[in-house]
Design an enzyme around this catalytic site. Sequence first.
Site, mmCIF file in Angstrom:
data_model
loop_
_atom_site.group_PDB
_atom_site.id
_atom_site.type_symbol
_atom_site.label_atom_id
_atom_site.label_comp_id
_atom_site.label_asym_id
_atom_site.label_seq_id
_atom_site.Cartn_x
_atom_site.Cartn_y
_atom_site.Cartn_z
ATOM 1 N N ARG A 102 0.874 -1.198 0.000
ATOM 2 C CA ARG A 102 0.000 0.000 0.000
ATOM 3 C C ARG A 102 0.891 1.220 0.000
ATOM 4 N NH1 ARG A 102 -5.518 1.201 3.332
ATOM 5 N NH2 ARG A 102 -6.195 -0.225 1.683
ATOM 6 N N HIS A 128 -7.202 0.936 -6.588
ATOM 7 C CA HIS A 128 -7.363 -0.007 -5.470
ATOM 8 C C HIS A 128 -7.924 -1.293 -6.082
ATOM 9 C CE1 HIS A 128 -7.582 -1.480 -1.523
ATOM 10 N NE2 HIS A 128 -8.521 -0.719 -1.001
ATOM 11 N N GLN A 131 -9.611 -4.230 -4.091
ATOM 12 C CA GLN A 131 -10.936 -3.844 -3.599
ATOM 13 C C GLN A 131 -11.972 -3.989 -4.714
ATOM 14 O OE1 GLN A 131 -12.053 -2.248 -0.327
ATOM 15 N NE2 GLN A 131 -13.880 -3.055 -1.317
ATOM 16 N N ASP A 218 -17.277 6.552 -2.351
ATOM 17 C CA ASP A 218 -16.070 6.487 -1.520
ATOM 18 C C ASP A 218 -15.926 7.858 -0.858
ATOM 19 O OD1 ASP A 218 -13.643 5.710 -0.399
ATOM 20 O OD2 ASP A 218 -12.481 6.002 -2.233
ATOM 21 N N CYS A 257 -16.430 1.035 -0.145
ATOM 22 C CA CYS A 257 -15.282 0.208 0.255
ATOM 23 C C CYS A 257 -14.947 0.351 1.737
ATOM 24 C CB CYS A 257 -14.077 0.558 -0.602
ATOM 25 S SG CYS A 257 -13.455 2.238 -0.366
ATOM 26 N N ARG A 285 -13.599 -9.319 1.145
ATOM 27 C CA ARG A 285 -12.166 -9.036 0.996
ATOM 28 C C ARG A 285 -11.355 -10.272 1.400
ATOM 29 N NH1 ARG A 285 -10.466 -3.739 1.282
ATOM 30 N NH2 ARG A 285 -8.537 -4.608 0.443
HETATM 31 N N1 NVA Z 1 -10.088 6.485 -1.542
HETATM 32 C C1 NVA Z 1 -9.798 6.012 -0.206
HETATM 33 C C2 NVA Z 1 -9.949 4.540 -0.136
HETATM 34 C C3 NVA Z 1 -9.704 3.945 1.217
HETATM 35 C C4 NVA Z 1 -9.828 2.454 1.246
HETATM 36 C C5 NVA Z 1 -8.403 6.454 0.201
HETATM 37 O O1 NVA Z 1 -7.479 6.358 -0.614
HETATM 38 O O2 NVA Z 1 -8.242 6.915 1.330
HETATM 39 N N1 CP Z 2 -11.378 -0.552 1.962
HETATM 40 C C1 CP Z 2 -10.132 -0.594 2.461
HETATM 41 O O1 CP Z 2 -9.150 -0.796 1.747
HETATM 42 O O2 CP Z 2 -10.084 -0.407 3.806
HETATM 43 P P1 CP Z 2 -8.764 -0.192 4.676
HETATM 44 O O3 CP Z 2 -8.219 1.175 4.330
HETATM 45 O O4 CP Z 2 -9.256 -0.270 6.086
HETATM 46 O O5 CP Z 2 -7.778 -1.253 4.344
#
Ligand code: NVA
Ligand code: CP
Length: 299
Positions: A102, A128, A131, A218, A257, A285
Amino acid sequence: MKRDLLGVGDLTPAESADVFALARAMKHEPKGARLNALAGRSIAIVLEKASTRTRVSFEVGAAQLGAHPVVIPMQGSQLMRGEPVRDTARVLASYSDMIIYRTSERTRLEEMATAKVPVVNALSDDGHPVQVLCDIFTIEEALAVPIRQVRVSFVGDCASNMARSWVEAAGVFGFALKLAAPEGYMPPASALALGKGNVTLTHDPSEAGVDVDVVNTDVWASMGQEDEATERFSALTGFTVNEAMLRKSPSAIVLHCLPAHRGEEIDEETLEGPRSRVWSQAENRLHVQKALMLWLLTR
Ligand code: NVA
Ligand code: CP
């Protein structure tokens, strides 16, 4: 040759179908049914941003397959003190069989993918993908039709990593995707091109929920955009997913998500109401990513 999953397009629809079939089988098995599947393997999970679902689903999933998960959190790793990603990739690949990563910029992801083991994008600025693959599994499970027959809309920050992976998925799987966002909150042209003509755009929130089977949203300020939250809130006001938005699609289901900001991109009634598949989406997931790890390491 090793396979990476940096974007949705790194799996063909046929390969995704194989992963989904494995996930469907595993979802109904006892937790300990495949403890020998990846025995002796190790999976490095490198997190440069916060995570609950991604971390726990990969970590627990690896353990349920008999692999040893090693979580390298954002605090405490040499990466966060400036060690090159490429050096980290080289070293981690000599210890482990897969790297789940990540991060922020695509270039960091691509550097990690120089590792000799499979690298999976666990969220970056431009996508992502795990997801969205899990979400497609959830949609096919909920609606019992193949994704190519489903009309999907994404409402809110359509420049987000989530929306971009949905655009890529529309191009790969060939389904109709509608993006509903204010001006300035659409993906760049290079990202839209991945939709291969299957994506329509609207700036009118009253269009967002019309003629669709699935409505996604989101957060309005993603990780790293916290300083822009006020400006984003004011630009995106009117794009909250709620019953009024969805009244012309009585059977549409809703996905998010998570984490959710109730009262911003979605209201409480919709998140907790009969349309919501958000909680099975989160559970899936685990099942889909277990299948993905197994597929990548044993195909
Ligand atoms: N768009 C959000 C997704 C979190 C799972 C972020 O990047 O914070
Ligand atoms: N949806 C998702 O990726 O959640 P987290 O940021 O908690 O991993």
